[in-house]
Write an enzyme that holds these catalytic residues in place. Structure first.
Site, mmCIF file in Angstrom:
data_model
loop_
_atom_site.group_PDB
_atom_site.id
_atom_site.type_symbol
_atom_site.label_atom_id
_atom_site.label_comp_id
_atom_site.label_asym_id
_atom_site.label_seq_id
_atom_site.Cartn_x
_atom_site.Cartn_y
_atom_site.Cartn_z
ATOM 1 N N THR A 131 19.337 30.774 12.915
ATOM 2 C CA THR A 131 18.037 30.297 12.462
ATOM 3 C C THR A 131 16.959 31.120 13.149
ATOM 4 O O THR A 131 17.073 31.454 14.337
ATOM 5 C CB THR A 131 17.847 28.788 12.720
ATOM 6 O OG1 THR A 131 16.520 28.407 12.327
ATOM 7 C CG2 THR A 131 18.066 28.415 14.173
ATOM 8 N N GLU A 132 15.931 31.485 12.388
ATOM 9 C CA GLU A 132 14.989 32.509 12.850
ATOM 10 C C GLU A 132 14.155 32.086 14.049
ATOM 11 O O GLU A 132 13.538 32.928 14.699
ATOM 12 C CB GLU A 132 14.079 32.937 11.703
ATOM 13 C CG GLU A 132 13.103 31.891 11.271
ATOM 14 C CD GLU A 132 12.368 32.291 10.006
ATOM 15 O OE1 GLU A 132 11.138 32.337 10.051
ATOM 16 O OE2 GLU A 132 13.021 32.564 8.985
ATOM 17 N N ASN A 133 14.120 30.786 14.364
ATOM 18 C CA ASN A 133 13.361 30.373 15.555
ATOM 19 C C ASN A 133 14.161 30.559 16.844
ATOM 20 O O ASN A 133 13.684 30.208 17.913
ATOM 21 C CB ASN A 133 12.856 28.933 15.422
ATOM 22 C CG ASN A 133 13.961 27.946 15.108
ATOM 23 O OD1 ASN A 133 14.805 28.188 14.258
ATOM 24 N ND2 ASN A 133 13.955 26.811 15.785
#
Length: 216
Positions: A47-49
């Site tokens: 997940t990009e976070n």
């Protein structure tokens, strides 16, 4: 016509994600894919976070407010998972380290162009996030969406009329009616998921389709 539910579309996408793949699930509909991956199949969800090794959604009451995905939804982390800086996460996305990303879409063109961040409407809220980085950085781009808009228009179009996310990036499209590959020869239906004949699928789709069913 009986269409697939969103959960059923997610399950169909999950079926095509292979063992050992590094996969990003975009916000919205694609996040549901995590709940349908078989536990015996090792898939590394990103997940990009800043999380690698994301698991399915937590059971009610077991949410950790510090453990979320890019869409701010509670998630779980599998054994061996890791956290890292947002910049490192985007370096993974842009550097070709993800095998697959699964994104939602407003429109996909016959040539595989993607429009998924803005409808162009004056009151629409732009929400590009990391979609542009994922669309050009992942080795394969899977799109998960309803086949038609609420007003009955095809989301598969000859040419996107909404602002583009990326050009020629889409490899495969999963809708509530069919699985469709983007090929140099055009759009090819490999699996019809709803109870309708191919001629009817073609009628309600905005662009020409070929039909070459996969053998299961």
């Amino acid at each position: 016509m009986k269409r697939l539910t969103r959960d059923q579309i997610a399950a169909r996408v999950a079926r095509d994600i292979p063992e050992g793949a590094y996969v990003n699930l975009g916000i919205g509909l694609p996040t549901m894919v995590a709940n349908h991956l078989p536990p015996e199949r090792e898939v590394f969800l990103h997940t990009e976070n800043g999380l690698l090794g994301m698991g399915p959604a937590p059971a009610p009451g077991e949410e950790d407010e510090d453990l979320i995905n890019a869409g701010k939804q509670p998630v779980t982390i599998l054994t061996g998972g890791s956290y890292f800086h947002h910049a490192d996460s985007f370096a993974m996305m842009r550097g070709g380290h993800l095998d697959i990303c699964v994104l939602g879409a407003f429109q996909v063109s016959a040539g595989g162009d993607l429009a998924n961040w803005h409808t162009g409407a004056p009151d629409a809220i732009p929400a590009v996030g990391g979609a542009m980085d994922l669309a050009i950085g992942a080795k394969q781009v899977f799109i998960m969406m309803e086949h038609q808009t609420k007003s009955g228009e095809s989301k598969l179009v000859e040419r996107c009329t909404y602002p583009l996310t990326a050009v020629g990036c889409v490899n495969r499209i999963y809708t509530d009616l069919a699985v469709i590959d983007v090929t140099p020869q055009g759009l090819v239906v490999t699996d019809i998921l709803a109870d309708l004949p191919f001629d009817e699928l073609q009628r309600i789709t905005g662009v020409p389709l070929a039909y070459r069913p996969e053998s299961n």
